[in-house]
Write an enzyme that holds these catalytic residues in place. Structure first.
Site, PDB file in Angstrom:
ATOM      1  N   HIS A 146     -64.295 -47.078-167.418  1.00 21.76           N
ATOM      2  CA  HIS A 146     -63.773 -46.901-166.065  1.00 21.76           C
ATOM      3  C   HIS A 146     -62.260 -46.674-166.049  1.00 21.76           C
ATOM      4  O   HIS A 146     -61.634 -46.708-164.990  1.00 21.76           O
ATOM      5  CB  HIS A 146     -64.191 -48.068-165.169  1.00 21.76           C
ATOM      6  CG  HIS A 146     -65.527 -47.803-164.522  1.00 21.76           C
ATOM      7  ND1 HIS A 146     -66.367 -46.822-164.952  1.00 21.76           N
ATOM      8  CD2 HIS A 146     -66.146 -48.369-163.464  1.00 21.76           C
ATOM      9  CE1 HIS A 146     -67.451 -46.792-164.200  1.00 21.76           C
ATOM     10  NE2 HIS A 146     -67.341 -47.730-163.275  1.00 21.76           N
ATOM     11  N   ASP A 157     -61.221 -55.794-157.318  1.00 18.99           N
ATOM     12  CA  ASP A 157     -61.963 -55.395-156.111  1.00 18.99           C
ATOM     13  C   ASP A 157     -63.396 -54.988-156.442  1.00 18.99           C
ATOM     14  O   ASP A 157     -64.298 -55.132-155.626  1.00 18.99           O
ATOM     15  CB  ASP A 157     -61.289 -54.182-155.459  1.00 18.99           C
ATOM     16  CG  ASP A 157     -59.991 -54.557-154.766  1.00 18.99           C
ATOM     17  OD1 ASP A 157     -59.690 -55.756-154.660  1.00 18.99           O
ATOM     18  OD2 ASP A 157     -59.275 -53.631-154.331  1.00 18.99           O
ATOM     19  N   GLU A 207     -54.786 -58.542-149.017  1.00 19.99           N
ATOM     20  CA  GLU A 207     -54.535 -57.181-149.504  1.00 19.99           C
ATOM     21  C   GLU A 207     -54.107 -56.328-148.317  1.00 19.99           C
ATOM     22  O   GLU A 207     -54.222 -56.745-147.162  1.00 19.99           O
ATOM     23  CB  GLU A 207     -55.808 -56.568-150.117  1.00 19.99           C
ATOM     24  CG  GLU A 207     -55.948 -56.832-151.593  1.00 19.99           C
ATOM     25  CD  GLU A 207     -56.916 -55.886-152.311  1.00 19.99           C
ATOM     26  OE1 GLU A 207     -57.404 -56.291-153.357  1.00 19.99           O
ATOM     27  OE2 GLU A 207     -57.178 -54.754-151.836  1.00 19.99           O
TER      28      GLU A 207
HETATM   29  P1  FAD Z   1     -62.671 -49.317-170.282  1.00 20.52           P
HETATM   30  O1  FAD Z   1     -62.164 -48.257-169.410  1.00 20.52           O
HETATM   31  O2  FAD Z   1     -63.905 -49.029-171.047  1.00 20.52           O
HETATM   32  O3  FAD Z   1     -61.536 -49.782-171.305  1.00 20.52           O
HETATM   33  C1  FAD Z   1     -60.217 -50.006-170.885  1.00 20.52           C
HETATM   34  C2  FAD Z   1     -59.327 -50.270-172.115  1.00 20.52           C
HETATM   35  O4  FAD Z   1     -59.696 -51.512-172.680  1.00 20.52           O
HETATM   36  C3  FAD Z   1     -59.505 -49.239-173.215  1.00 20.52           C
HETATM   37  O5  FAD Z   1     -58.302 -49.077-173.891  1.00 20.52           O
HETATM   38  C4  FAD Z   1     -60.547 -49.867-174.106  1.00 20.52           C
HETATM   39  O6  FAD Z   1     -60.446 -49.393-175.442  1.00 20.52           O
HETATM   40  C5  FAD Z   1     -60.212 -51.333-173.977  1.00 20.52           C
HETATM   41  N1  FAD Z   1     -61.356 -52.246-174.090  1.00 20.52           N
HETATM   42  C6  FAD Z   1     -62.591 -52.153-173.543  1.00 20.52           C
HETATM   43  N2  FAD Z   1     -63.321 -53.215-173.892  1.00 20.52           N
HETATM   44  C7  FAD Z   1     -62.526 -54.001-174.652  1.00 20.52           C
HETATM   45  C8  FAD Z   1     -62.703 -55.251-175.319  1.00 20.52           C
HETATM   46  N3  FAD Z   1     -63.858 -55.923-175.282  1.00 20.52           N
HETATM   47  N4  FAD Z   1     -61.664 -55.756-176.006  1.00 20.52           N
HETATM   48  C9  FAD Z   1     -60.481 -55.130-176.070  1.00 20.52           C
HETATM   49  N5  FAD Z   1     -60.261 -53.933-175.477  1.00 20.52           N
HETATM   50  C10 FAD Z   1     -61.273 -53.393-174.768  1.00 20.52           C
HETATM   51  N6  FAD Z   1     -58.487 -52.859-161.895  1.00 20.52           N
HETATM   52  C11 FAD Z   1     -57.930 -53.951-161.343  1.00 20.52           C
HETATM   53  O7  FAD Z   1     -57.129 -54.637-161.971  1.00 20.52           O
HETATM   54  N7  FAD Z   1     -58.235 -54.294-160.059  1.00 20.52           N
HETATM   55  C12 FAD Z   1     -59.142 -53.619-159.320  1.00 20.52           C
HETATM   56  O8  FAD Z   1     -59.407 -53.992-158.183  1.00 20.52           O
HETATM   57  C13 FAD Z   1     -59.761 -52.483-159.894  1.00 20.52           C
HETATM   58  N8  FAD Z   1     -60.674 -51.783-159.202  1.00 20.52           N
HETATM   59  C14 FAD Z   1     -61.281 -50.722-159.785  1.00 20.52           C
HETATM   60  C15 FAD Z   1     -62.269 -50.027-159.073  1.00 20.52           C
HETATM   61  C16 FAD Z   1     -62.911 -48.960-159.642  1.00 20.52           C
HETATM   62  C17 FAD Z   1     -63.966 -48.226-158.861  1.00 20.52           C
HETATM   63  C18 FAD Z   1     -62.558 -48.550-160.962  1.00 20.52           C
HETATM   64  C19 FAD Z   1     -63.236 -47.374-161.598  1.00 20.52           C
HETATM   65  C20 FAD Z   1     -61.578 -49.213-161.666  1.00 20.52           C
HETATM   66  C21 FAD Z   1     -60.929 -50.308-161.095  1.00 20.52           C
HETATM   67  N9  FAD Z   1     -59.952 -51.021-161.779  1.00 20.52           N
HETATM   68  C22 FAD Z   1     -59.377 -52.125-161.214  1.00 20.52           C
HETATM   69  C23 FAD Z   1     -59.458 -50.574-163.078  1.00 20.52           C
HETATM   70  C24 FAD Z   1     -60.107 -51.293-164.230  1.00 20.52           C
HETATM   71  O9  FAD Z   1     -59.490 -52.551-164.402  1.00 20.52           O
HETATM   72  C25 FAD Z   1     -59.928 -50.460-165.487  1.00 20.52           C
HETATM   73  O10 FAD Z   1     -60.696 -49.311-165.381  1.00 20.52           O
HETATM   74  C26 FAD Z   1     -60.239 -51.235-166.732  1.00 20.52           C
HETATM   75  O11 FAD Z   1     -59.972 -50.389-167.801  1.00 20.52           O
HETATM   76  C27 FAD Z   1     -61.642 -51.796-166.837  1.00 20.52           C
HETATM   77  O12 FAD Z   1     -62.635 -50.828-166.989  1.00 20.52           O
HETATM   78  P2  FAD Z   1     -63.719 -50.933-168.144  1.00 20.52           P
HETATM   79  O13 FAD Z   1     -64.224 -52.315-168.258  1.00 20.52           O
HETATM   80  O14 FAD Z   1     -64.679 -49.826-167.941  1.00 20.52           O
HETATM   81  O15 FAD Z   1     -62.836 -50.667-169.449  1.00 20.52           O
END
Ligand code: FAD
Length: 534
Positions: A108, A174, A287
Site C-alpha cells: 500500500h 485511518d 482530525e
Molecule cells: P508496504 O507498502 O507493503 O511496505 C511499506 C514499507 O515497509 C516498504 O518499504 C516495505 O519494504 C516495508 N515493510 C513491509 N513489511 C515490513 C516488515 N514486516 N518489516 C519491515 N519492513 C516492512 N498511513 C498512516 O500512517 N496513517 C493512515 O491513516 C494511513 N491511511 C492509509 C490509507 C490507505 C487507503 C492507504 C493505501 C495507505 C494509508 N497509509 C496510512 C499509508 C500506510 O501506512 C503505508 O502504505 C504503509 O506503507 C503500510 O502499507 P503496507 O502495510 O501495505 O506496507
C-alpha cells in the site's frame, strides 16, 4: 549489484510448479540460466518456502497501490516461517552476488517503497494464514497488557483479536488493511496520535531480522539501538516479524462529530486547543480536512453525512472556495453513556465552527476504527480504487500553517477538482519518541497534511501540482518533512533526516551493511532501486 538478470528469464503464460529435489518449490516456467543456479543455491538452504517466478506473481510485486512506479523483481519469495526469511537474507548477505530484498506488507505504499528491481520481494502475506496463530493477546495476566502480532498481520485482524478480550491498541491509522510491519516502518498516524503518539510510540518489543540475516529480539531495555532504528526506519535496518503492541480496555461506542468552519485560523486554533486538552476534558480522536469547492464533502474516508448535509456543505464550499471540517470522536461505554451528551457539549460549546454546521453520529468503536473500509468497497465497485495515487503527505510546523493555507489550499489548489480527501491533522511533538528513526518538524505542534488525491483522469497533472507545492514550501522557507517520504537524491534524504542523518547512516552500516533491505525506498541504493514511471 544485480540479481538474476531479467534477460535470463523467458516467461510463459502457463504457470507450472516443480520441486528442485527437495522442499523449496519454484513456481513458474523459465529457461535454464544463472537464475536456476541461484535458485538451486537457495534450495540448498532446505527451506519450506516457495520462490515464485511466474509472470502473474512477479507482475503483482512490480508495482503498488500508487500505480505510478514499476520495478520488476527477479522472484517473489513466499515464506512459510520467519526462519526461512532469515535464511534468505543471510544467504544474500553472504553471497558473492548479493540481491535486494523487500518485505511487502500489502504493497500500500505509493512510490515503490516495497519494490525490489531484479531482487526478491518477500510476500509477507504468505505468513498470515488464518491469522490467529500469529496474533496473541496477553490481557489480564500481563502488566501492562499487550498483543504480539506478526509483522505481516493486518491491523484489522489485530483489532478483531484484541476486541475478543475487550482490549484494543490505542493508536491507529485511518485505514486498517495495512500491515503491522508496514506502518511501524513509517510511523502510523491518525486522529489518536495527538494523545498517544504514532503507532511507533506504542510498541514494547520487536523481533527483527537484520540485513545480515540475524534474528534479534529488541526493546527499549535490550538491543535498544536496533529497536529505535527499526521504528520509523523506512525498513532499512530489519524485517519485523513480531511486534509487541500496547493495548488497553476498549470502549464500545464513539460519539463522532464533524464541525464546519469557513475561517482557517479558527479551524486550526480549535484543533490546537483540542490537542492540548487531556483525554477526559476533550476528544479521544481529532482530525481535520479541507473541502474544496469542487471536491466531495463525503469521500472514501467514511460515509458520514446524509444527502441533505452534503448539499448544504457543498454550497458553502462553493461560496467560500474552500471550507474546513474538524472531526472529533469521544469514546464511551455502558457506564459513561449517561454523561456523554453533557461531556460532548462542554467540548463543542467552546469551539468556533459555523453555527448550524454541526453533525453527529453514534457508532460502535469497531465501526469507527474501520470506517474507511466501506468507502473502499464503494470505490472498488465503481472501479475507482485501483487507479493511480500520486499522494503527497507532509508535516508542517504550526508557525507556518496559515501561510501554507494561503499558498496551497487557497492558491495552488484553488481549482482542485480531483477525487480524494485532503487531510489536516494537528499533532504534539512530545508524543513522538525522538530516539526512533522517524523525523518530524522542530516545533511543539505540527500538522500532518495528506493530499490523498486519485489520478482518475491521469496522475501527471496532480504530480505537477505536488511539485509546485513543494517548490512553494522550499521558496517560503517552510521547513516541512515528508511523511511516507519519497526523494530521488541523496541530498534530499540528508535534508529530510537533518540532525538524524549521521545516526541513520551509522545504523545502516551496523545492521544492513550490504544495503540489501527495502531498496525501493531509494536511500542507499542506486542500482537496486531504480524505478520506471508507469
Ligand atoms: P508496504 O507498502 O507493503 O511496505 C511499506 C514499507 O515497509 C516498504 O518499504 C516495505 O519494504 C516495508 N515493510 C513491509 N513489511 C515490513 C516488515 N514486516 N518489516 C519491515 N519492513 C516492512 N498511513 C498512516 O500512517 N496513517 C493512515 O491513516 C494511513 N491511511 C492509509 C490509507 C490507505 C487507503 C492507504 C493505501 C495507505 C494509508 N497509509 C496510512 C499509508 C500506510 O501506512 C503505508 O502504505 C504503509 O506503507 C503500510 O502499507 P503496507 O502495510 O501495505 O506496507
Amino acid at each position: 549489484m544485480v540479481f538474476l538478470p531479467r534477460t535470463s528469464f523467458m516467461f510463459s503464460s502457463v504457470v507450472i510448479v516443480f520441486l528442485v529435489g527437495g522442499l523449496l518449490s519454484i513456481v513458474g516456467q523459465h529457461k535454464p540460466g544463472p537464475a536456476v543456479s541461484l535458485l538451486q543455491e537457495i534450495h540448498s538452504l532446505q527451506l519450506n518456502s516457495t520462490v515464485c517466478v511466474d509472470p502473474e506473481a512477479v507482475d503483482r510485486a512490480s508495482t503498488d497501490f500508487g500505480l505510478i512506479t514499476r520495478a520488476v523483481p527477479a522472484a517473489v519469495f513466499r515464506p512459510s516461517s520467519d526462519r526461512d526469511i532469515a535464511a534468505l537474507v543471510g544467504f544474500s548477505y553472504a553471497s558473492a552476488r548479493p540481491f535486494g530484498i523487500a518485505p511487502r506488507g500489502r504493497g500500500h505504499s505509493v512510490r515503490g517503497q516495497a519494490l525490489a528491481r531484479d531482487g526478491v520481494v518477500v510476500d509477507m502475506g504468505a505468513l498470515r494464514g488464518d491469522g490467529q496463530g500469529r496474533i496473541r493477546v496477553c490481557g489480564e495476566g500481563c502488566r501492562p497488557s499487550y498483543v504480539d502480532a506478526g509483522g505481516e498481520q493486518l491491523w484489522i485482524d489485530v483489532l478483531r483479536e484484541t476486541m475478543k478480550h475487550g482490549l484494543a491498541p490505542r493508536s491507529w491509522t485511518d485505514y486498517l488493511y495495512l500491515t503491522v510491519g508496514g506502518t511501524l516502518s513509517n510511523a502510523g498516524i491518525s486522529g489518536q496520535t495527538f494523545l498517544y503518539g504514532p503507532q511507533i510510540s506504542n510498541v514494547y518489543e520487536l523481533d527483527v531480522i537484520t540485513g545480515k540475516g540475524e534474528t534479534v529480539t529488541c526493546s527499549e531495555q535490550h538491543e535498544a539501538d536496533l529497536f529505535f532504528a527499526v521504528l520509523g526506519g523506512l525498513a532499512q535496518f530489519g524485517i519485523i516479524t513480531r511486534a509487541r503492541i500496547a493495548i488497553e480496555p476498549a470502549p464500545t461506542m464513539v460519539r463522532w462529530v464533524r464541525l464546519i468552519y469557513k475561517d482557517f485560523a479558527a479551524f486550526t486554533g480549535d484543533q490546537e486547543r483540542l490537542i492540548s486538552l487531556e483525554k477526559k476534558k476533550g476528544f479521544n480522536y481529532v482530525e481535520g480536512s479541507v473541502i474544496m469547492a469542487n471536491s466531495l464533502a463525503d469521500n472514501w474516508r467514511s460515509s458520514f453525512y446524509v444527502e441533505e448535509d452534503i448539499t448544504r456543505i457543498s454550497r458553502l464550499a462553493a461560496q467560500y472556495g474552500a471550507v474546513y471540517c474538524l472531526e472529533g470522536g469521544k469514546y464511551y461505554d455502558h457506564a459513561t453513556a449517561p454523561s456523554i451528551d453533557q461531556e460532548l457539549k462542554s467540548v463543542v460549546d467552546a469551539l468556533r465552527y459555523l453555527p448550524g454546521f454541526e453533525f453527529r453520529n453514534d457508532v460502535s468503536y469497531m465501526h469507527f476504527l474501520n470506517r474507511v473500509r466501506e468507502g473502499e468497497a464503494k470505490l472498488q465497485s465503481r472501479g475507482l480504487w485501483n487507479v493511480p495515487h500520486p499522494w503527497l503527505n507532509m508535516l508542517i510546523p504550526r508557525s507556518r500553517i496559515l501561510e501554507f493555507d494561503r499558498g496551497v489550499f487557497k492558491s495552488i489548489l484553488k481549482h482542485n477538482n480531483s477525487v480524494g480527501p485532503i487531510l489536516i491533522c494537528a499533532m504534539n511533538r512530545n508524543k513522538w519518541d525522538q530516539r526512533t528513526s522517524a523525523v518530524v518538524p522542530d516545533e511543539d505542534v505540527f500538522y500532518a497534511i495528506g493530499l490523498l488525491r486519485s489520478g482518475v483522469d491521469g496522475w501527471r497533472n496532480l504530480e505537477e501540482q505536488n511539485e509546485e507545492i513543494l517548490r512553494f514550501c522550499d521558496g517560503a522557507g517552510i521547513s516541512y518533512r515528508q511523511y511516507l517520504p519519497h526523494y530521488t537524491s541523496l541530498a534530499e534524504w540528508r535534508k529530510h533526516f537533518g540532525a538524524k542523518w549521521d545516526v541513520f547512516v551509522e545504523r545502516k552500516m551496523r545492521y544492513d551493511p550490504r544495503a540489501l533491505l527495502s531498496p525501493g525506498q531509494r536511500i542507499f541504493t542506486s542500482s537496486f532501486g531504480q524505478h520506471q514511471s508507469m
